[in-house]
Design an enzyme around this catalytic site. Structure first.
Site, PDB file in Angstrom:
ATOM      1  N   ASP A  32       0.800  -1.231   0.000  1.00  0.00           N
ATOM      2  CA  ASP A  32       0.000   0.000   0.000  1.00  0.00           C
ATOM      3  C   ASP A  32       0.832   1.279   0.000  1.00  0.00           C
ATOM      4  O   ASP A  32       0.269   2.374   0.192  1.00  0.00           O
ATOM      5  CB  ASP A  32      -0.957   0.056   1.220  1.00  0.00           C
ATOM      6  CG  ASP A  32      -2.156  -0.857   1.039  1.00  0.00           C
ATOM      7  OD1 ASP A  32      -2.362  -1.315  -0.100  1.00  0.00           O
ATOM      8  OD2 ASP A  32      -2.867  -1.093   2.022  1.00  0.00           O
ATOM      9  N   HIS A 232      29.430   3.930  -4.648  1.00  0.00           N
ATOM     10  CA  HIS A 232      27.984   4.123  -4.530  1.00  0.00           C
ATOM     11  C   HIS A 232      27.502   3.831  -3.113  1.00  0.00           C
ATOM     12  O   HIS A 232      26.474   3.184  -2.913  1.00  0.00           O
ATOM     13  CB  HIS A 232      27.238   3.271  -5.560  1.00  0.00           C
ATOM     14  CG  HIS A 232      27.465   3.732  -6.964  1.00  0.00           C
ATOM     15  ND1 HIS A 232      27.314   2.933  -8.065  1.00  0.00           N
ATOM     16  CD2 HIS A 232      27.853   4.944  -7.452  1.00  0.00           C
ATOM     17  CE1 HIS A 232      27.598   3.617  -9.157  1.00  0.00           C
ATOM     18  NE2 HIS A 232      27.933   4.845  -8.812  1.00  0.00           N
ATOM     19  N   ASP A 249      28.291  13.226  -1.831  1.00  0.00           N
ATOM     20  CA  ASP A 249      27.870  13.381  -3.226  1.00  0.00           C
ATOM     21  C   ASP A 249      26.364  13.519  -3.186  1.00  0.00           C
ATOM     22  O   ASP A 249      25.644  12.544  -2.952  1.00  0.00           O
ATOM     23  CB  ASP A 249      28.310  12.144  -4.030  1.00  0.00           C
ATOM     24  CG  ASP A 249      28.005  12.274  -5.519  1.00  0.00           C
ATOM     25  OD1 ASP A 249      27.183  13.140  -5.896  1.00  0.00           O
ATOM     26  OD2 ASP A 249      28.577  11.487  -6.304  1.00  0.00           O
ATOM     27  N   ASP A 260      24.531  17.936  -9.403  1.00  0.00           N
ATOM     28  CA  ASP A 260      25.306  16.768  -8.971  1.00  0.00           C
ATOM     29  C   ASP A 260      26.641  17.289  -8.436  1.00  0.00           C
ATOM     30  O   ASP A 260      27.516  17.650  -9.226  1.00  0.00           O
ATOM     31  CB  ASP A 260      25.497  15.845 -10.185  1.00  0.00           C
ATOM     32  CG  ASP A 260      26.201  14.548  -9.847  1.00  0.00           C
ATOM     33  OD1 ASP A 260      26.442  14.286  -8.650  1.00  0.00           O
ATOM     34  OD2 ASP A 260      26.507  13.787 -10.797  1.00  0.00           O
ATOM     35  N   HIS A 339      36.814   5.416 -12.120  1.00  0.00           N
ATOM     36  CA  HIS A 339      35.610   5.848 -12.853  1.00  0.00           C
ATOM     37  C   HIS A 339      35.959   6.960 -13.842  1.00  0.00           C
ATOM     38  O   HIS A 339      37.077   7.476 -13.848  1.00  0.00           O
ATOM     39  CB  HIS A 339      34.502   6.271 -11.885  1.00  0.00           C
ATOM     40  CG  HIS A 339      34.839   7.411 -10.961  1.00  0.00           C
ATOM     41  ND1 HIS A 339      34.914   8.714 -11.373  1.00  0.00           N
ATOM     42  CD2 HIS A 339      35.108   7.434  -9.625  1.00  0.00           C
ATOM     43  CE1 HIS A 339      35.194   9.490 -10.345  1.00  0.00           C
ATOM     44  NE2 HIS A 339      35.341   8.738  -9.266  1.00  0.00           N
ATOM     45  N   HIS A 343      29.861  13.106 -16.819  1.00  0.00           N
ATOM     46  CA  HIS A 343      28.730  12.626 -17.618  1.00  0.00           C
ATOM     47  C   HIS A 343      27.857  13.823 -17.944  1.00  0.00           C
ATOM     48  O   HIS A 343      27.968  14.875 -17.308  1.00  0.00           O
ATOM     49  CB  HIS A 343      27.941  11.561 -16.835  1.00  0.00           C
ATOM     50  CG  HIS A 343      27.625  11.968 -15.413  1.00  0.00           C
ATOM     51  ND1 HIS A 343      26.564  12.775 -15.104  1.00  0.00           N
ATOM     52  CD2 HIS A 343      28.259  11.725 -14.240  1.00  0.00           C
ATOM     53  CE1 HIS A 343      26.536  12.983 -13.793  1.00  0.00           C
ATOM     54  NE2 HIS A 343      27.569  12.373 -13.228  1.00  0.00           N
ATOM     55  N   HIS A 350      22.361  11.319 -14.726  1.00  0.00           N
ATOM     56  CA  HIS A 350      23.194  10.804 -15.824  1.00  0.00           C
ATOM     57  C   HIS A 350      22.348  11.043 -17.061  1.00  0.00           C
ATOM     58  O   HIS A 350      21.527  10.213 -17.441  1.00  0.00           O
ATOM     59  CB  HIS A 350      23.516   9.325 -15.633  1.00  0.00           C
ATOM     60  CG  HIS A 350      24.509   9.091 -14.528  1.00  0.00           C
ATOM     61  ND1 HIS A 350      25.014   7.861 -14.233  1.00  0.00           N
ATOM     62  CD2 HIS A 350      25.111   9.940 -13.659  1.00  0.00           C
ATOM     63  CE1 HIS A 350      25.872   7.967 -13.222  1.00  0.00           C
ATOM     64  NE2 HIS A 350      25.934   9.212 -12.854  1.00  0.00           N
ATOM     65  N   GLU A 373      34.330  15.347 -12.250  1.00  0.00           N
ATOM     66  CA  GLU A 373      34.372  14.723 -10.937  1.00  0.00           C
ATOM     67  C   GLU A 373      35.533  13.749 -10.727  1.00  0.00           C
ATOM     68  O   GLU A 373      35.326  12.565 -10.487  1.00  0.00           O
ATOM     69  CB  GLU A 373      33.051  14.008 -10.671  1.00  0.00           C
ATOM     70  CG  GLU A 373      32.558  13.097 -11.792  1.00  0.00           C
ATOM     71  CD  GLU A 373      31.222  12.438 -11.434  1.00  0.00           C
ATOM     72  OE1 GLU A 373      31.155  11.802 -10.367  1.00  0.00           O
ATOM     73  OE2 GLU A 373      30.266  12.554 -12.221  1.00  0.00           O
ATOM     74  N   TYR A 377      40.834   7.142  -4.547  1.00  0.00           N
ATOM     75  CA  TYR A 377      40.263   6.273  -3.518  1.00  0.00           C
ATOM     76  C   TYR A 377      41.316   5.229  -3.147  1.00  0.00           C
ATOM     77  O   TYR A 377      41.663   4.373  -3.964  1.00  0.00           O
ATOM     78  CB  TYR A 377      39.001   5.572  -4.058  1.00  0.00           C
ATOM     79  CG  TYR A 377      38.068   6.540  -4.759  1.00  0.00           C
ATOM     80  CD1 TYR A 377      37.130   7.272  -4.039  1.00  0.00           C
ATOM     81  CD2 TYR A 377      38.177   6.772  -6.140  1.00  0.00           C
ATOM     82  CE1 TYR A 377      36.299   8.206  -4.679  1.00  0.00           C
ATOM     83  CE2 TYR A 377      37.359   7.691  -6.784  1.00  0.00           C
ATOM     84  CZ  TYR A 377      36.423   8.403  -6.054  1.00  0.00           C
ATOM     85  OH  TYR A 377      35.615   9.321  -6.680  1.00  0.00           O
ATOM     86  N   ARG A 395      36.602  12.848  -3.682  1.00  0.00           N
ATOM     87  CA  ARG A 395      36.098  13.218  -5.012  1.00  0.00           C
ATOM     88  C   ARG A 395      35.663  14.681  -4.921  1.00  0.00           C
ATOM     89  O   ARG A 395      35.165  15.116  -3.876  1.00  0.00           O
ATOM     90  CB  ARG A 395      34.916  12.326  -5.435  1.00  0.00           C
ATOM     91  CG  ARG A 395      34.307  12.710  -6.766  1.00  0.00           C
ATOM     92  CD  ARG A 395      33.400  11.631  -7.403  1.00  0.00           C
ATOM     93  NE  ARG A 395      32.200  11.333  -6.643  1.00  0.00           N
ATOM     94  CZ  ARG A 395      32.025  10.251  -5.890  1.00  0.00           C
ATOM     95  NH1 ARG A 395      32.983   9.341  -5.795  1.00  0.00           N
ATOM     96  NH2 ARG A 395      30.899  10.053  -5.222  1.00  0.00           N
ATOM     97  N   GLU A 397      33.386  17.303  -7.280  1.00  0.00           N
ATOM     98  CA  GLU A 397      32.517  17.271  -8.467  1.00  0.00           C
ATOM     99  C   GLU A 397      31.753  18.583  -8.625  1.00  0.00           C
ATOM    100  O   GLU A 397      31.110  19.052  -7.687  1.00  0.00           O
ATOM    101  CB  GLU A 397      31.504  16.118  -8.327  1.00  0.00           C
ATOM    102  CG  GLU A 397      30.486  16.069  -9.456  1.00  0.00           C
ATOM    103  CD  GLU A 397      29.591  14.832  -9.416  1.00  0.00           C
ATOM    104  OE1 GLU A 397      29.381  14.285  -8.318  1.00  0.00           O
ATOM    105  OE2 GLU A 397      29.114  14.427 -10.499  1.00  0.00           O
TER     106      GLU A 397
HETATM  107  N1  GLY Z   1      26.001  11.243  -8.239  1.00  0.00           N
HETATM  108  C1  GLY Z   1      26.226  10.371  -9.296  1.00  0.00           C
HETATM  109  C2  GLY Z   1      27.443  10.696 -10.014  1.00  0.00           C
HETATM  110  O1  GLY Z   1      28.263  11.459  -9.533  1.00  0.00           O
HETATM  111  O2  GLY Z   1      27.638  10.285 -11.107  1.00  0.00           O
HETATM  112 MN    MN Z   2      28.247  12.783 -11.262  1.00  0.00          MN
HETATM  113 MN    MN Z   3      27.813  12.871  -8.033  1.00  0.00          MN
END
Ligand code: GLY
Ligand code: MN
Ligand code: MN
Length: 427
Positions: A32, A232, A249, A260, A339, A343, A350, A373, A377, A395, A397
């Site tokens: 529900d 993540h 983040d 972002d 990474h 993006h 994204h 970004e 790490y 990071r 960004e």
């Molecule tokens: N927050 C997702 C990224 O940085 O791609």
């Molecule tokens: Mn990002």
């Molecule tokens: Mn991000």
């Protein structure tokens, strides 16, 4: 602005075509209880219609300049509206959302048949739940011995390319999302205390988003110490320890547009020598990568620049050894930087849009928005490096608009230089 988008789409579809765009289904959370509804990004981009259970149909005729827009949506229903809230209904679809015609969503299977007959092309998201329905509609038409469309065309690339280049109205909304997000990150730096829980810091961020009419554009990451090395990490349920960094983040979605931002700062307000050394490398890489966000540069140029500076920094600090160019070719930096450097950003965090055209990196163009970004790490169990480096995750960004001139950082209103962070945190 929605009408203008539909017109541009119709022009690209060509004559005698039809596009069928459905919004997202409601997502079930548990018994529900649904997740708060969020319309499909491309559907919203073309319609501005925020309700669930809706399908937009755009039809062109002998000329693509001549088109009609039909919105299938929920009818008004007094009982349902008392329980679940307001609906635009058929009249609202026409009056408030500029549909040429509107129809109850339950009638889609029936009403669509006449629209499909004698059309040449059907544009839709091939691979979605519309696949089966469209096959059935075509079978129905064929069984009536009428002319069914012969070409099924993937709709996404057309809309994705439109969404990739932002209009000035879109930039304004993105700037607002960015401003709210900057305020949230600033508040996090100002309110953090050692031993606070990560979720309590997340709450400070969410408070600023909500107070300004926004929602998180994605699950916020608030990772103290080694949790900052989990790309993540969303559990956000550990205490923040003095002596550690925290990586946040988090970005706000405002009127469907995302920001972002990542900032990494010391829980107790002072960077340790190792944290400072690594942070300076990431920051240098980030500034240089941002500077490469220029019309005409390849989309991958900022990444190559970031990788070069990060690798050089890792060698200088003794975390990697060898020739920098060789380490880059061998991708040795991936031990610490696994990474990409960014993006597209827009209605989706994204965002859509091809990164390559015919296998070639695409050039940046004014109106595109990218994130920059870079990070480093150092895994907590990485015994190839001295112990003092382990468990540090960093990071930084920002969101950057490509212009005809200088890169425009939408998220410049939250500090990232070491002195500025320490000063802000000192109160
Ligand atoms: N927050 C997702 C990224 O940085 O791609
Ligand atoms: Mn990002
Ligand atoms: Mn991000």
């Amino acid at each position: 602005m929605f009408t203008e988008r539909r017109t541009r789409l119709a022009t690209q579809m060509g004559a005698n075509s039809i596009a069928i765009i459905q919004t997202s289904p409601v997502a079930y959370r548990n018994n529900d209880a649904d997740y708060k509804y969020r319309a499909d990004s491309s559907f919203y981009y073309l319609t501005g219609f925020p309700e669930p259970e809706a399908v937009a149909v755009i039809e062109t005729f002998d000329s693509p300049d001549e088109y009609t827009y039909t919105l299938f949506c929920r009818e008004r229903d007094r009982d349902m509206e008392i329980w679940n809230g307001y609906r635009a209904g058929i009249d609202g679809a026409i009056e408030d959302f500029d549909a040429d015609e509107a129809c109850a969503i339950e009638l889609l299977d029936e009403e669509i048949i006449d629209k499909l007959i004698n059309k040449e092309k059907v544009y839709y998201r091939i691979g979605s739940s519309l696949d089966t329905r469209i096959s059935q509609w075509i079978k129905t038409i064929q069984s009536q011995r009428q002319q069914a469309p012969e070409q099924l065309v993937q709709l996404n690339p057309l809309i994705d390319e439109m969404r990739l280049i932002k209009s000035s109205q879109e930039i304004e909304l993105m700037q607002k999302a960015a401003d709210i997000s900057c305020e949230a990150h600033t508040r996090a730096m100002q309110t953090i205390q050692p031993n606070m829980m990560e979720y309590a810091l997340e709450a400070e961020i969410n408070y600023i988003f909500a107070k300004n009419g926004g929602v998180p554009a994605y699950s916020s990451i608030v990772g103290g110490g080694k949790n900052g090395c989990i790309l993540h990490y969303v559990e956000n349920n550990q205490p923040l320890q003095s002596g550690d960094l925290v990586l946040i983040d988090a970005g706000c979605e405002y009127e469907f547009y995302a920001a972002d931002i990542t900032r990494t700062f010391p829980v107790n307000g002072k960077f340790s020598p190792e944290q400072r050394a690594l942070y300076e490398v990431v920051l240098k890489a980030q500034y240089a990568a941002i500077d490469a966000v220029r019309a005409g540069n390849s989309y991958y140029e900022p990444h190559h620049i970031a990788v070069k500076i990060l690798t050089q920094g890792l060698v200088d600090l003794g975390l990697l050894s060898g020739d920098v160019d060789k380490l880059i070719v061998e991708e040795a930096y991936r031990q610490f930087y696994m990474h990409g450097t960014g993006h597209w950003l827009g209605i989706d965090v994204h965002d859509v849009g091809a990164y390559k055209i015919k296998g070639q990196a695409r050039p940046l163009q004014a109106g595109m928005v990218v994130t920059i970004e870079p990070g480093l790490y150092i895994a907590p169990d990485d015994d190839t490096v001295e112990e003092k480096w382990r468990g540090i995750g960093i990071r930084i960004e920002d969101d950057v608009l490509v212009t005809e001139k200088e890169p425009h950082v939408l998220t410049a209103n939250v500090v990232k230089d070491i002195d500025a962070i320490e000063q802000l945190m000192a109160g």
